[in-house]
Design an enzyme around this catalytic site. Structure first.
Site, mmCIF file in Angstrom:
data_model
loop_
_atom_site.group_PDB
_atom_site.id
_atom_site.type_symbol
_atom_site.label_atom_id
_atom_site.label_comp_id
_atom_site.label_asym_id
_atom_site.label_seq_id
_atom_site.Cartn_x
_atom_site.Cartn_y
_atom_site.Cartn_z
ATOM 1 N N LYS A 189 0.829 -1.197 0.000
ATOM 2 C CA LYS A 189 0.000 0.000 0.000
ATOM 3 C C LYS A 189 0.872 1.259 0.000
ATOM 4 C CE LYS A 189 -1.655 2.223 3.452
ATOM 5 N NZ LYS A 189 -2.325 2.684 4.693
ATOM 6 N N ASP A 207 -6.400 0.788 0.778
ATOM 7 C CA ASP A 207 -6.465 1.080 2.201
ATOM 8 C C ASP A 207 -7.831 0.651 2.718
ATOM 9 O OD1 ASP A 207 -8.241 2.976 1.297
ATOM 10 O OD2 ASP A 207 -7.263 4.679 2.254
#
Length: 318
Positions: A189, A207
């Site tokens: 991420k 996320d």
């Protein structure tokens, strides 16, 4: 001796029989013609209840399953609609270079981008380069980043990744995913955030908001972020990945909230299979809008020039 003849006697008997039968026929006709006794409420309702019960017990017809092609078309239309709603979508972390974005993204774990943006000015003033941060006194850095939470673990990660940048990459942030994920505290991420926004390399940032919305929209049922990333990457062309991530996250933070989405104020409600999970009344839904959509400050102290909302306040000025 009677004067009546046998024939006359027979006729009299027949007449008497017919005369006696007449009242009985009249009574039968009167009985059949009389209005029948009205059925009681319970008696009248019984057939309706039976029909209702039969209808309720019958298996309902399952909704037609959406084909993969139809889902892809719907997903791409959602992206187009979000692009019109959020033409100014952007990373909501303040940064001036790849190193600052990398550090800010690591700090954003388990806290808001607003809190990170309020904390990083003092952090970068004290440690502007990887070399400076690698040589920091841990307790001093911990005190600066304390507002972001988990400050001891984050200090360890930041000093570790700074040392790795200094020792292995000449003090520069690498522009490859395989190099970034080797740094302490950096996962896919964080790497995709840096690649997409500091290097222009397309990436999907999964996320909490992104994963929640794509499941709400039935693009995938996957929970694992890596699997979610792979599924969504197969739906959209690579050129859309970075901006798609921003649009979805923007929508999740402003309208499609986790606990009470503002369904009645959602511009993509007709395309959402989960419409109705939140407030559907338009007036009540509008009161749930956040950040610039609700007329409030955003998360960046230094937002892009085209951002229509108000800049966030500095730490202590809220």
């Amino acid at each position: 001796m009677s004067s009546s003849t046998p024939g006359a006697a027979g006729k009299k008997a027949k007449a008497a029989t017919e005369a006696g039968a007449a009242p009985r026929k009249a009574a039968t006709r009167a009985k059949s013609a009389a209005p029948r006794k009205a059925a009681t409420g319970a008696e009248a309702a019984a057939p309706r209840k039976a029909a209702t019960a039969s209808k309720a017990s019958a298996p309902r017809k399952a909704p037609k399953a959406e084909s993969h092609l139809a889902m892809v078309r719907r997903a791409r239309r959602i992206n187009r609609e979000l692009a019109e709603v959020y033409p100014y979508a952007h990373p909501e972390l303040d940064f001036r270079n790849p190193f600052e974005l990398l550090v800010a993204t690591v700090l954003s774990a388990q806290t808001t981008d607003l809190r990170v943006n309020q904390t990083t000015p003092a952090l970068f003033a004290a440690y502007p380069t990887p070399e400076d941060m690698a040589a920091a006194v841990p307790e001093e850095m911990e005190e600066i980043i304390r507002p972001t939470g988990f400050f001891r673990a984050k200090t360890k990660s930041l000093m570790g990744l700074s040392a790795a940048l200094r020792d292995e990459f000449g003090g520069e942030v690498p522009g490859r995913l395989e190099d970034l994920v080797k740094l302490p505290g950096v996962g896919r991420k964080t790497a995709n955030v840096v690649l997409g926004n500091a290097f222009g390399v397309p990436g999907i940032t999964v996320d909490t908001h992104f994963g929640r919305l794509v499941r709400r929209w039935k693009w995938t049922d996957e929970e694992d972020p890596v699997k979610v990333e792979a599924v969504v990457a197969g739906i959209f062309p690579k050129s859309e990945w970075t901006m798609l991530s921003h649009r979805v996250v923007f929508h999740g933070r402003r309208i499609c909230h986790a606990r009470k989405p503002a369904c009645g104020a959602c511009p993509i409600a007709p395309l959402c299979p989960s419409y109705g999970e939140g407030e559907t009344d338009p007036e009540k839904a509008r009161k749930l809008l956040k950040y610039e959509m609700g007329g409030y400050p955003g998360q960046r102290l230094s937002p892009p020039a085209d951002y229509p909302g108000k800049p966030a306040p500095a730490l202590g000025a809220e």
